[in-house]
Design a protein around this motif. Structure first.
Motif, PDB file in Angstrom:
ATOM      1  N   ARG A  49       0.662  -1.130  -0.049  1.00  0.00           N
ATOM      2  CA  ARG A  49      -0.062   0.043  -0.136  1.00  0.00           C
ATOM      3  C   ARG A  49       0.791   1.049   0.045  1.00  0.00           C
ATOM      4  O   ARG A  49       0.306   2.435   0.202  1.00  0.00           O
ATOM      5  CB  ARG A  49      -0.866   0.179   1.403  1.00  0.00           C
ATOM      6  CG  ARG A  49      -1.766  -1.340   1.132  1.00  0.00           C
ATOM      7  CD  ARG A  49      -3.202  -1.188   1.708  1.00  0.00           C
ATOM      8  NE  ARG A  49      -3.723   0.230   1.365  1.00  0.00           N
ATOM      9  CZ  ARG A  49      -4.432   0.902   2.109  1.00  0.00           C
ATOM     10  NH1 ARG A  49      -4.700   0.757   3.547  1.00  0.00           N
ATOM     11  NH2 ARG A  49      -4.804   2.084   1.903  1.00  0.00           N
ATOM     12  N   SER A  50       2.184   1.151  -0.007  1.00  0.00           N
ATOM     13  CA  SER A  50       2.977   2.289   0.080  1.00  0.00           C
ATOM     14  C   SER A  50       4.025   2.452  -1.210  1.00  0.00           C
ATOM     15  O   SER A  50       4.343   1.283  -1.537  1.00  0.00           O
ATOM     16  CB  SER A  50       3.816   2.223   1.299  1.00  0.00           C
ATOM     17  OG  SER A  50       4.676   1.447   1.383  1.00  0.00           O
ATOM     18  N   ALA A  53      -4.100   8.192  -1.021  1.00  0.00           N
ATOM     19  CA  ALA A  53      -4.349   8.820   0.172  1.00  0.00           C
ATOM     20  C   ALA A  53      -3.889   9.881   0.880  1.00  0.00           C
ATOM     21  O   ALA A  53      -4.372  10.856   1.544  1.00  0.00           O
ATOM     22  CB  ALA A  53      -4.906   7.799   0.942  1.00  0.00           C
ATOM     23  N   GLU A  54      -2.457   9.616   0.869  1.00  0.00           N
ATOM     24  CA  GLU A  54      -1.625  10.619   1.440  1.00  0.00           C
ATOM     25  C   GLU A  54      -0.048  10.546   0.835  1.00  0.00           C
ATOM     26  O   GLU A  54       0.284   9.624   0.256  1.00  0.00           O
ATOM     27  CB  GLU A  54      -1.510  10.145   2.849  1.00  0.00           C
ATOM     28  CG  GLU A  54      -1.071  10.932   3.964  1.00  0.00           C
ATOM     29  CD  GLU A  54      -0.622  10.174   5.085  1.00  0.00           C
ATOM     30  OE1 GLU A  54      -1.235   9.130   5.538  1.00  0.00           O
ATOM     31  OE2 GLU A  54       0.504  10.715   5.830  1.00  0.00           O
ATOM     32  N   GLU A  56      -1.570   4.719  -0.761  1.00  0.00           N
ATOM     33  CA  GLU A  56      -2.708   4.572  -1.630  1.00  0.00           C
ATOM     34  C   GLU A  56      -3.897   4.425  -0.969  1.00  0.00           C
ATOM     35  O   GLU A  56      -3.864   3.699   0.108  1.00  0.00           O
ATOM     36  CB  GLU A  56      -2.291   3.443  -2.707  1.00  0.00           C
ATOM     37  CG  GLU A  56      -2.326   2.153  -2.255  1.00  0.00           C
ATOM     38  CD  GLU A  56      -2.363   1.187  -3.540  1.00  0.00           C
ATOM     39  OE1 GLU A  56      -3.185   0.917  -4.036  1.00  0.00           O
ATOM     40  OE2 GLU A  56      -0.947   0.923  -3.620  1.00  0.00           O
ATOM     41  N   ASP A  57      -4.839   4.770  -1.555  1.00  0.00           N
ATOM     42  CA  ASP A  57      -6.217   4.446  -0.851  1.00  0.00           C
ATOM     43  C   ASP A  57      -6.938   3.151  -1.283  1.00  0.00           C
ATOM     44  O   ASP A  57      -6.084   2.373  -1.904  1.00  0.00           O
ATOM     45  CB  ASP A  57      -7.289   5.574  -1.166  1.00  0.00           C
ATOM     46  CG  ASP A  57      -7.564   5.563  -2.536  1.00  0.00           C
ATOM     47  OD1 ASP A  57      -7.525   5.033  -3.221  1.00  0.00           O
ATOM     48  OD2 ASP A  57      -8.317   6.859  -2.809  1.00  0.00           O
ATOM     49  N   GLU A  58      -8.027   2.905  -0.982  1.00  0.00           N
ATOM     50  CA  GLU A  58      -8.722   1.697  -1.330  1.00  0.00           C
ATOM     51  C   GLU A  58      -8.692   1.292  -2.804  1.00  0.00           C
ATOM     52  O   GLU A  58      -8.364   0.044  -3.186  1.00  0.00           O
ATOM     53  CB  GLU A  58      -9.994   1.628  -1.032  1.00  0.00           C
ATOM     54  CG  GLU A  58     -10.193   1.646   0.746  1.00  0.00           C
ATOM     55  CD  GLU A  58      -9.495   0.797   1.514  1.00  0.00           C
ATOM     56  OE1 GLU A  58      -9.609  -0.513   0.966  1.00  0.00           O
ATOM     57  OE2 GLU A  58      -8.981   1.050   2.420  1.00  0.00           O
ATOM     58  N   THR A  59      -8.673   2.293  -3.752  1.00  0.00           N
ATOM     59  CA  THR A  59      -9.012   2.146  -5.002  1.00  0.00           C
ATOM     60  C   THR A  59      -7.708   1.967  -5.647  1.00  0.00           C
ATOM     61  O   THR A  59      -7.398   1.137  -6.687  1.00  0.00           O
ATOM     62  CB  THR A  59      -9.839   3.236  -5.955  1.00  0.00           C
ATOM     63  OG1 THR A  59      -9.318   4.336  -5.514  1.00  0.00           O
ATOM     64  CG2 THR A  59     -11.244   3.248  -5.356  1.00  0.00           C
ATOM     65  N   TYR A 106      -4.030   3.648  -7.298  1.00  0.00           N
ATOM     66  CA  TYR A 106      -3.468   4.712  -8.525  1.00  0.00           C
ATOM     67  C   TYR A 106      -2.869   3.843  -9.587  1.00  0.00           C
ATOM     68  O   TYR A 106      -2.647   2.740  -9.553  1.00  0.00           O
ATOM     69  CB  TYR A 106      -2.807   5.852  -8.033  1.00  0.00           C
ATOM     70  CG  TYR A 106      -1.333   5.420  -7.477  1.00  0.00           C
ATOM     71  CD1 TYR A 106      -0.425   5.090  -8.380  1.00  0.00           C
ATOM     72  CD2 TYR A 106      -1.280   4.980  -6.095  1.00  0.00           C
ATOM     73  CE1 TYR A 106       0.934   4.779  -7.914  1.00  0.00           C
ATOM     74  CE2 TYR A 106      -0.066   4.512  -5.753  1.00  0.00           C
ATOM     75  CZ  TYR A 106       1.128   4.417  -6.682  1.00  0.00           C
ATOM     76  OH  TYR A 106       2.316   3.855  -6.286  1.00  0.00           O
TER      77      TYR A 106
END
Lengths: 301, 225
Positions: free
Chosen positions: A66-67, A97-98, A134-137, A139
Motif C-alpha cells: 500500500r505504500s 490517500a496521503e 494509496e487508498d482503497e482504489t 492509483y
C-alpha cells in the motif's frame, strides 16, 4: 441401565489387565520417550519458524503493497521546487490517500542502522524522499510515472514491487519449509515408534504366543502394546514441547532497528499451537503401533 | 466338539501324521500314547489349532478350522483348556495372575471369579505360593498351575500334554481325579502321556479309550495295557 454402568467398569478392568500382560522394559521405553521428546522439541521450532515466516510474508505484502516512494534526485537549489511540484502532482492524482515528505530527522533514523547515528546528512547528496500511501482504489502507477517525468525530470516513482515480490516469495517458501519440516518430523516419529514397537513385539514373542494360546484376540494384545507406546510418546512429547516452548520464549527479541524483520516465536493465541504437538505425537504413536502390531500378529497362529 | 477327519500333517520333511480321524465328543475320555517324536504334541496342536492340517478336515465346535478367522480361533480356544508340556506362563506375573489370565484376556472379571480362583489354587495345592513367580516354582508346582489355568474357564474340552511328567505319583493321582471329575461333568478329555500307571488308574475310574500313534497312524490300543 446395567449396560451403561458396565461400560466404564469394563474399560477400567480390561485396560488394567492389558497393562500388566506385557513385561515392563526399561531401555526401549526410555529410547521411545527420548525420541518423542526430541522430535517434539524440533517440532516446536519448525512451528515457530513457519509462524514467524508466515507473519513476515503477511506483513511485507500488506505494508509494502500500500505504500510507494517518490525519489527526487536534483541539484540542491532545485530540490525544494521539484518537491513542491511533485507534491502538487500527487495531490491531484486519483487513488492516493496521503503523500508525505520524509524529513531530515526521519531520513537520519532510517540510515542510522547502516551508517551510525552521527551521519552528517548535509554533506551527502541525498535524494528527497516522499512516502505515498494509496487508498482503497489504488492509483495508476504508469500514468503517474509519465506525469512525474513530464513535470519533474528528477522524480522517480518506486512502488516496491520489484523487491517486495521476491521477499514475500522467500517468506512464503520459508513458511512451507517449516510446514514440510513438521510433516517430516511427524513421519519420522511414526517410523521410530513403529520400529520400537516392532522390537518390543519381537522381544515379547513368547508373551504373545502364550496370550494367543489361552484365547486372547489380536485386539487385546494390540491394545496392550498400543497403550504403552501411546503413553510413552505423549509423555516424551510433553517434555520436549515444554522445553521447546521455554527455549522459544527466551529467544532474544528482535531489536527495533530490525523491526522490519520479526521475532522468531509465537504471538498471542499462537502460543497454544505447540500444545497440539503431544496430541499429534499420541495419535501418531497410536496408529504406528497398531499398524506394526497387527502386521506382526498376522505372522503367528 | 473337536473332530478330525482324514487329517494329515506334513512338516515339510515328510508326513508325521497320515489319515488320522478322531471325534472328541462331550463326555469322552481319551489317552494318547506313542513313542517320543511320534507326533503326540503335533496331534494336540492340530486340536487346538496352533497347526493347520495339510490334508483332511479339522472341525472345532461345528466350524471348519480352515474357514475360521483369527478371532474365531481365539474364541474357540477359550472353550479348550490346554496343559502344555512346558507350561507356557508369563514369567513376570505371579502364578495366581497367570492362572487367572484366560479370564482377563476374554474380558471376564477376575474379581468376580476370586472365590473360584481361590478354590482352584487350594485344590492344586498352590494357595500359599499364589504370589510366587513361575520361575520360583518347582516343576510339579508349575504343572499343577498349568492345569489350574487350563480349567479356570470351565472349558468344554481339556487337552493335556504329559501333565504328570514332572509330578510325583500322589499328585498324578490328584490331577487325574480332577480330570475325571471334569469328565463326569461332560467335558471331553484328551491326555497325551506315556505314563502307563496313570492310564491303568484312569481306566478303573472312567471309560477311557487309549489311542496310540504308530507309523504315522492313529490306532486304538486294546487290552495289551
Amino acid at each position: 441401565m446395567r449396560l451403561f454402568q458396565s461400560v466404564p467398569e469394563r474399560f477400567r478392568r480390561t485396560s488394567g489387565s492389558e497393562k500388566s500382560v506385557v513385561p515392563p522394559t526399561g531401555f526401549t521405553a526410555q529410547l521411545t520417550l527420548f525420541s518423542a521428546a526430541a522430535m517434539a522439541f524440533l517440532a516446536v521450532f519448525a512451528l515457530a519458524l513457519s509462524q514467524a515466516s508466515g507473519r513476515l510474508a503477511d506483513r511485507w505484502s500488506a505494508e509494502l503493497a500500500r505504500s510507494a516512494t517518490v525519489r527526487i534526485n536534483a541539484p540542491k537549489d532545485q530540490i525544494d521546487a521539484q518537491t513542491e511540484a511533485v507534491m502538487k502532482v500527487l495531490k491531484t492524482t486519483v487513488g492516493i490517500a496521503e503523500a508525505r515528505v520524509i524529513g531530515k530527522d526521519e531520513q537520519q533514523a532510517l540510515l542510522a542502522p547502516w551508517f551510525g547515528p552521527d551521519l552528517p546528512l548535509d554533506a551527502l547528496p541525498l535524494p528527497q524522499l516522499i512516502e505515498v500511501i494509496e487508498d482503497e482504489t489504488g492509483y495508476d502507477s504508469d500514468g503517474l510515472r509519465q506525469r512525474l517525468a513530464a513535470e519533474t525530470p528528477g522524480a522517480v516513482l518506486d512502488d516496491h514491487t520489484r523487491w517486495r515480490k521476491p521477499l514475500v516469495k522467500a517468506a512464503d517458501r520459508l513458511r512451507s519449509l517449516g510446514l514440510i519440516s513438521i510433516i517430516l518430523i511427524t513421519l519420522t516419529m511414526g517410523a521410530m515408534i513403529a520400529l520400537a514397537a516392532n522390537a518390543a513385539l519381537a522381544a515379547n514373542a513368547q508373551v504373545i504366543r502364550v496370550l494367543r494360546l489361552i484365547g486372547a484376540r489380536d485386539a487385546f494384545i494390540v491394545r496392550a502394546f498400543v497403550r504403552r507406546f501411546t503413553l510413552r510418546a505423549v509423555g516424551g512429547a510433553l517434555v520436549g514441547t515444554a522445553l521447546g516452548m521455554v527455549s522459544v520464549a527466551f529467544l532474544p527479541a528482535a531489536s527495533t532497528a530490525g523491526g522490519f524483520l520479526t521475532g522468531l516465536g509465537f504471538r498471542g493465541w499462537n502460543w497454544f499451537l505447540p500444545l497440539t504437538i503431544p496430541l499429534l505425537a499420541g495419535l501418531v504413536a497410536f496408529w504406528a503401533t497398531r499398524w506394526a502390531a497387527f502386521r506382526r500378529l498376522r505372522e503367528l497362529t | 466338539m473337536i473332530e478330525l477327519e482324514n487329517v494329515s500333517y506334513n512338516y515339510g520333511g515328510g508326513e508325521l501324521l497320515s489319515n488320522v480321524s478322531l471325534n472328541l465328543a462331550p463326555g469322552s475320555f481319551h489317552f494318547l500314547t506313542g513313542p517320543s517324536g511320534a507326533g503326540k504334541t503335533t496331534f494336540l496342536k492340530l486340536c487346538y489349532m496352533e497347526l493347520r492340517a495339510t490334508a483332511g478336515h479339522v472341525q472345532a465346535f461345528g466350524a471348519d478350522v480352515r474357514s475360521m478367522g483369527r478371532d474365531d480361533i481365539a474364541r474357540a480356544r477359550r472353550r479348550i483348556g490346554v496343559v502344555h508340556q512346558d507350561c507356557q506362563f508369563l514369567d513376570h506375573l505371579p502364578i495366581s495372575e497367570n492362572i487367572a489370565l484366560p479370564l482377563a484376556v476374554s474380558g471376564q472379571s477376575t474379581s468376580a471369579e476370586a472365590d473360584n480362583l481361590d478354590d482352584l489354587m487350594q485344590w492344586v495345592g498352590l494357595k500359599r505360593r499364589a504370589h510366587a513367580l513361575p520361575a520360583e516354582l518347582s516343576g510339579g508346582e508349575r504343572q499343577r498351575a498349568a492345569l489350574a489355568r487350563a480349567v479356570i474357564m470351565s472349558p468344554d474340552v481339556i487337552l493335556a500334554d504329559e501333565p504328570t511328567g514332572n509330578v510325583d505319583w500322589e499328585m498324578s493321582k490328584r490331577l487325574l481325579s480332577l480330570l475325571v471329575e471334569l469328565n463326569r461333568m461332560g467335558k471331553a478329555i484328551l491326555i497325551a502321556t506315556h505314563d502307563l500307571n496313570l492310564i491303568r488308574t484312569a481306566k478303573s475310574q472312567v471309560n477311557a479309550r487309549v489311542l496310540r500313534i504308530k507309523d504315522r497312524h492313529l490306532q486304538l490300543a486294546g487290552a495289551d495295557l
